[in-house]
Write a protein that holds these residues in place. Sequence first.
Motif, PDB file in Angstrom:
ATOM      1  N   CYS A   1      80.778  13.476  82.416  1.00 64.57           N
ATOM      2  CA  CYS A   1      81.024  14.614  83.292  1.00 64.57           C
ATOM      3  C   CYS A   1      80.005  14.572  84.428  1.00 64.57           C
ATOM      4  O   CYS A   1      78.809  14.463  84.184  1.00 64.57           O
ATOM      5  CB  CYS A   1      80.894  15.902  82.500  1.00 64.57           C
ATOM      6  SG  CYS A   1      81.034  17.371  83.530  1.00 64.57           S
TER       7      CYS A   1
ATOM      8  N   SER B   1      79.282  16.939  86.344  1.00 62.03           N
ATOM      9  CA  SER B   1      78.629  18.241  86.488  1.00 62.03           C
ATOM     10  C   SER B   1      77.497  18.437  85.478  1.00 62.03           C
ATOM     11  O   SER B   1      76.351  18.651  85.845  1.00 62.03           O
ATOM     12  CB  SER B   1      79.675  19.343  86.351  1.00 62.03           C
ATOM     13  OG  SER B   1      79.073  20.599  86.452  1.00 62.03           O
ATOM     14  N   CYS B   2      77.798  18.337  84.182  1.00 61.36           N
ATOM     15  CA  CYS B   2      76.761  18.561  83.175  1.00 61.36           C
ATOM     16  C   CYS B   2      76.165  17.259  82.651  1.00 61.36           C
ATOM     17  O   CYS B   2      75.286  17.273  81.808  1.00 61.36           O
ATOM     18  CB  CYS B   2      77.318  19.405  82.028  1.00 61.36           C
ATOM     19  SG  CYS B   2      78.604  18.582  81.067  1.00 61.36           S
TER      20      CYS B   2
ATOM     21  N   CYS C   1      86.147  17.727  81.018  1.00 64.13           N
ATOM     22  CA  CYS C   1      84.979  18.095  80.224  1.00 64.13           C
ATOM     23  C   CYS C   1      85.298  19.389  79.484  1.00 64.13           C
ATOM     24  O   CYS C   1      85.832  20.331  80.066  1.00 64.13           O
ATOM     25  CB  CYS C   1      83.795  18.293  81.163  1.00 64.13           C
ATOM     26  SG  CYS C   1      82.333  18.921  80.330  1.00 64.13           S
TER      27      CYS C   1
ATOM     28  N   SER D   1      83.360  21.667  78.410  1.00 68.55           N
ATOM     29  CA  SER D   1      82.606  22.852  78.826  1.00 68.55           C
ATOM     30  C   SER D   1      82.792  23.211  80.300  1.00 68.55           C
ATOM     31  O   SER D   1      82.771  24.374  80.657  1.00 68.55           O
ATOM     32  CB  SER D   1      81.122  22.699  78.496  1.00 68.55           C
ATOM     33  OG  SER D   1      80.667  21.398  78.739  1.00 68.55           O
ATOM     34  N   CYS D   2      82.980  22.218  81.163  1.00 69.23           N
ATOM     35  CA  CYS D   2      83.103  22.492  82.605  1.00 69.23           C
ATOM     36  C   CYS D   2      84.541  22.620  83.080  1.00 69.23           C
ATOM     37  O   CYS D   2      84.802  23.139  84.155  1.00 69.23           O
ATOM     38  CB  CYS D   2      82.424  21.407  83.417  1.00 69.23           C
ATOM     39  SG  CYS D   2      80.731  21.085  82.924  1.00 69.23           S
TER      40      CYS D   2
HETATM   41 ZN   LIG Z   1      80.687  19.055  81.978  1.00 68.56          ZN
END
Ligand SMILES: [Zn+2]
Length: 60
Positions: free
Chosen positions: A18, A20-21, A42, A44-45
Motif C-alpha cells: 500500500c 499510503s500506509c 488495502c 485499512s485504506c
Molecule cells: Zn494502506
Amino acid sequence: MMFSKKEKPLVAFTVQKCQSCKKETKRKFEEGDCLFAPTLECTSCKIPTNISKIFGQPIE
Ligand SMILES: [Zn+2]
C-alpha cells in the motif's frame, strides 16, 4: 558439469504494498499478477495497492 535441478516444486507468491500506509501483504500469486501493477485494495485504506514483489518459494 551437471545441472542440479531440485525436484521441489515452487509456489509463486505476490507481495502487494500500500502506497499510503506502506503495509506489505503477501498472498498467493494469481494469474495476471504483474510487477508494479495495481492490485487488490488495502484493507485499512481502501485504496488499490501495487505489487512490489513476485517470488517463488519451495513447498515445505
Ligand atoms: Zn494502506
